[in-house]
Design an enzyme around this catalytic site. Structure first.
Site, PDB file in Angstrom:
ATOM      1  N   ARG A  75      50.597  49.702  31.802  1.00 59.09           N
ATOM      2  CA  ARG A  75      50.393  48.631  30.802  1.00 59.09           C
ATOM      3  C   ARG A  75      50.819  47.252  31.292  1.00 59.09           C
ATOM      4  O   ARG A  75      51.057  46.335  30.508  1.00 59.09           O
ATOM      5  CB  ARG A  75      51.097  48.954  29.481  1.00 59.09           C
ATOM      6  CG  ARG A  75      50.598  50.233  28.853  1.00 59.09           C
ATOM      7  CD  ARG A  75      50.836  50.258  27.363  1.00 59.09           C
ATOM      8  NE  ARG A  75      50.306  51.484  26.806  1.00 59.09           N
ATOM      9  CZ  ARG A  75      50.992  52.593  26.670  1.00 59.09           C
ATOM     10  NH1 ARG A  75      52.258  52.645  27.027  1.00 59.09           N
ATOM     11  NH2 ARG A  75      50.426  53.667  26.164  1.00 59.09           N
ATOM     12  N   LYS A  98      42.489  35.198  36.146  1.00 61.12           N
ATOM     13  CA  LYS A  98      41.322  36.036  35.854  1.00 61.12           C
ATOM     14  C   LYS A  98      41.275  37.165  36.867  1.00 61.12           C
ATOM     15  O   LYS A  98      41.312  36.931  38.079  1.00 61.12           O
ATOM     16  CB  LYS A  98      40.028  35.220  35.968  1.00 61.12           C
ATOM     17  CG  LYS A  98      39.717  34.390  34.752  1.00 61.12           C
ATOM     18  CD  LYS A  98      38.321  33.815  34.873  1.00 61.12           C
ATOM     19  CE  LYS A  98      37.981  32.933  33.698  1.00 61.12           C
ATOM     20  NZ  LYS A  98      36.673  32.267  33.864  1.00 61.12           N
ATOM     21  N   GLU A 154      33.374  25.929  46.368  1.00 58.03           N
ATOM     22  CA  GLU A 154      34.255  25.893  45.186  1.00 58.03           C
ATOM     23  C   GLU A 154      35.094  24.616  45.182  1.00 58.03           C
ATOM     24  O   GLU A 154      35.410  24.083  44.122  1.00 58.03           O
ATOM     25  CB  GLU A 154      35.163  27.136  45.146  1.00 58.03           C
ATOM     26  CG  GLU A 154      34.431  28.474  45.071  1.00 58.03           C
ATOM     27  CD  GLU A 154      33.964  28.865  43.660  1.00 58.03           C
ATOM     28  OE1 GLU A 154      34.102  28.060  42.720  1.00 58.03           O
ATOM     29  OE2 GLU A 154      33.451  30.001  43.521  1.00 58.03           O
ATOM     30  N   GLU A 212      39.951  30.458  28.231  1.00 53.14           N
ATOM     31  CA  GLU A 212      38.572  29.954  28.275  1.00 53.14           C
ATOM     32  C   GLU A 212      37.935  29.865  26.887  1.00 53.14           C
ATOM     33  O   GLU A 212      36.842  30.363  26.644  1.00 53.14           O
ATOM     34  CB  GLU A 212      37.716  30.827  29.208  1.00 53.14           C
ATOM     35  CG  GLU A 212      36.467  30.100  29.678  1.00 53.14           C
ATOM     36  CD  GLU A 212      35.748  30.826  30.804  1.00 53.14           C
ATOM     37  OE1 GLU A 212      36.362  31.081  31.844  1.00 53.14           O
ATOM     38  OE2 GLU A 212      34.565  31.126  30.620  1.00 53.14           O
ATOM     39  N   ARG A 254      38.052  25.353  30.050  1.00 51.39           N
ATOM     40  CA  ARG A 254      38.080  26.163  31.272  1.00 51.39           C
ATOM     41  C   ARG A 254      36.678  26.573  31.701  1.00 51.39           C
ATOM     42  O   ARG A 254      36.424  26.797  32.885  1.00 51.39           O
ATOM     43  CB  ARG A 254      38.964  27.406  31.073  1.00 51.39           C
ATOM     44  CG  ARG A 254      39.068  28.222  32.354  1.00 51.39           C
ATOM     45  CD  ARG A 254      40.180  29.230  32.362  1.00 51.39           C
ATOM     46  NE  ARG A 254      40.189  29.960  33.615  1.00 51.39           N
ATOM     47  CZ  ARG A 254      41.128  30.772  34.017  1.00 51.39           C
ATOM     48  NH1 ARG A 254      42.188  30.973  33.252  1.00 51.39           N
ATOM     49  NH2 ARG A 254      41.047  31.395  35.182  1.00 51.39           N
ATOM     50  N   HIS A 267      28.018  28.727  38.192  1.00 57.00           N
ATOM     51  CA  HIS A 267      28.259  30.169  38.234  1.00 57.00           C
ATOM     52  C   HIS A 267      27.249  30.986  37.432  1.00 57.00           C
ATOM     53  O   HIS A 267      26.983  32.134  37.776  1.00 57.00           O
ATOM     54  CB  HIS A 267      29.682  30.495  37.765  1.00 57.00           C
ATOM     55  CG  HIS A 267      30.721  30.208  38.817  1.00 57.00           C
ATOM     56  ND1 HIS A 267      30.948  28.941  39.313  1.00 57.00           N
ATOM     57  CD2 HIS A 267      31.586  31.021  39.477  1.00 57.00           C
ATOM     58  CE1 HIS A 267      31.911  28.998  40.224  1.00 57.00           C
ATOM     59  NE2 HIS A 267      32.309  30.248  40.337  1.00 57.00           N
ATOM     60  N   HIS A 306      25.637  33.671  39.500  1.00 60.13           N
ATOM     61  CA  HIS A 306      25.837  35.099  39.225  1.00 60.13           C
ATOM     62  C   HIS A 306      24.493  35.804  39.061  1.00 60.13           C
ATOM     63  O   HIS A 306      24.320  36.951  39.500  1.00 60.13           O
ATOM     64  CB  HIS A 306      26.659  35.299  37.944  1.00 60.13           C
ATOM     65  CG  HIS A 306      28.136  35.125  38.158  1.00 60.13           C
ATOM     66  ND1 HIS A 306      29.028  35.058  37.114  1.00 60.13           N
ATOM     67  CD2 HIS A 306      28.870  35.018  39.279  1.00 60.13           C
ATOM     68  CE1 HIS A 306      30.256  34.900  37.595  1.00 60.13           C
ATOM     69  NE2 HIS A 306      30.184  34.866  38.893  1.00 60.13           N
ATOM     70  N   HIS A 333      29.151  34.928  47.526  1.00 66.15           N
ATOM     71  CA  HIS A 333      29.491  34.311  46.237  1.00 66.15           C
ATOM     72  C   HIS A 333      29.503  32.773  46.311  1.00 66.15           C
ATOM     73  O   HIS A 333      28.878  32.097  45.484  1.00 66.15           O
ATOM     74  CB  HIS A 333      30.847  34.830  45.755  1.00 66.15           C
ATOM     75  CG  HIS A 333      31.305  34.212  44.473  1.00 66.15           C
ATOM     76  ND1 HIS A 333      30.698  34.465  43.266  1.00 66.15           N
ATOM     77  CD2 HIS A 333      32.298  33.313  44.215  1.00 66.15           C
ATOM     78  CE1 HIS A 333      31.296  33.756  42.319  1.00 66.15           C
ATOM     79  NE2 HIS A 333      32.272  33.056  42.866  1.00 66.15           N
TER      80      HIS A 333
END
Ligand code: NAD
Ligand code: GLY
Length: 370
Positions: free
Chosen positions: A122, A144, A186, A238, A242, A249, A253, A267
């Site tokens: 957890r 993230k 980036e 987000e 954000r 992207h 993506h 990427h």
């Protein structure tokens, strides 16, 4: 030449330390975070080969008991199967919540090990030691973590902030130029989305950054991290600003999903092409000047990054397939498309409810088949 930038998240605040030679000092940075002096270092085979011994020596010199877990390099490790295998190895080590995971690698290692840390018993602490430029300026900062699924990239994951990020600029010396260029995509994204002066500095200093000149790299990484830290501190989950970090992207993506996450389109390359598309679509929608879109395209091309669909080999893209992937994007709400578009270089914004018809026409103009 070492910089430390704080990610201001209250009692979960942490530092991103940027500079040369940091893996040799990693042990003394990490030791104070540990209760029992144990860490599992998750890395990939390539990074282990280049830099594993130095990191392990540094951890051991600080009196830590460190165990190396090595995964195959590449996006294929960031899957349910990769996660399961990693969790079993962590459980076999009997790591507990007083211990810590050290993610030592690029974005694949960081995302996978970070997600494992988020759900192991957890939740257990982790430290990021990013070894690609992309991971140093983006994926290691902000919490993230995720794995990919056949439905798309990063669709299963968690927000889980690291306790510390150590961005050692020396390790970039072994990174192939193609990967440096991916990280540069980036970096320049930050200029495009919120700092036209930084964009201009990059136009003038691209070669030095790509050649990993220490002074240029320090400024490029530190300014990128500063911008990301400021945005994450304001909007960790987000809910608003954000999302700007996703400039390029949603297009990117979709392209990556179509070509199957691999060598055909890395990427960072997908992000570069996606940024060029986001600016061109902004022009088409009457939001941004054509001159700014051309300037973006030139800056990316000068850095050797793709800006047109035709530059992706063997990829006859279909507009409808790309749109279907875009509808799966995490920013899409109720099937309505959200894109990050731009009013000018340095001023991106979240565009909700984008007209799918206009986007489809645009993709066909870009060279995709219907
Ligand atoms: P990567 O982790 O696959 O690394 C690229 C390649 O470089 C790999 O083959 C790796 O073995 C090798 N490598 C890494 N460091 C090296 C070094 N110092 N010397 C030599 N080789 C080295 O890819 P990446 O570009 O770092 O990250 C891409 C991943 O990051 C994607 O999965 C993407 O979804 C994710 N990402 C996540 C976030 C986030 O906020 N969590 C942000 C951006 C990207
Ligand atoms: N890479 C986008 C973000 O961290 O939000």
């Amino acid at each position: 030449m070492t910089r430390a930038i704080s990610v201001g998240l209250g009692d979960r605040a942490y530092e991103v330390v940027i500079g040369p030679g940091l893996i040799d000092r990693a042990g003394s940075h990490i030791a104070p975070l540990l209760k029992r002096g144990r860490t599992a270092v998750v890395t990939d085979e390539t990074v282990a080969g280049h830099h594993g011994e130095r990191l392990m020596a540094s951890l051991e010199a600080a009196g830590l008991k460190a165990t190396l877990i090595t995964i195959p390099p590449g996006e294929a490790s960031k899957t349910f199967a990769g996660l399961e295998s990693l969790l079993h190895q962590l459980l076999a080590l009997r790591l507990d919540r007083g211990d810590l995971i050290t993610a030592f690698g690029g974005g694949v290692v960081g995302d996978l090990a970070g997600f494992a840390a988020a759900i192991y018993k957890r939740g257990i602490d982790f430290v990021q030691i990013p070894t690609t430029l992309l991971a140093q300026v983006d994926s290691s900062v902000g919490g993230k973590t995720a794995i990919d699924t056949p439905h798309g990239k990063n669709l299963v994951g968690a927000f889980h902030q690291p306790r510390l990020v150590l961005a050692d600029l020396d390790v970039l010396a072994t990174l192939p130029l193609r990967e440096i260029k991916c990280g540069y995509a980036e970096v320049i994204k930050y200029g495009m989305l919120g700092d036209v002066d930084f964009f201009g500095w990059l136009e003038a200093n691209a070669l030095d950054v790509l050649m990993t000149d220490l002074g240029a790299l320090t400024h490029a990484v530190a300014r990128s991290v500063e911008m990301k830290a400021e945005i994450v501190a304001e909007d960790e989950r987000e809910q608003g600003r954000r999302a700007l970090l996703n400039l390029g992207h949603t297009f990117g993506h979709a392209l990556e999903t179509e070509v199957g996450f691999g060598e055909a389109l890395l990427h960072g390359e997908a992000v570069a092409l996606g940024c060029a598309q986001a600016f061109r679509f902004s022009v088409r929608q009457g939001l941004c000047s054509a001159a700014d879109a051309q300037r973006v395209e030139a800056a990316l091309s000068d850095a050797g990054l793709p800006v047109r669909l035709a530059q992706v080999s063997n990829s006859p893209f279909k507009a409808d397939a790309l749109l279907a992937h875009m509808a799966q994007d995490k920013k899409a709400e109720g099937g309505r498309l959200t894109l990050i578009l731009a009013r000018r270089i340095g001023e991106a914004f979240v565009a909700k409810d984008v007209d799918p018809g206009a986007l489809r026409d645009f993709l066909i103009e870009e060279g995709a088949a219907p």
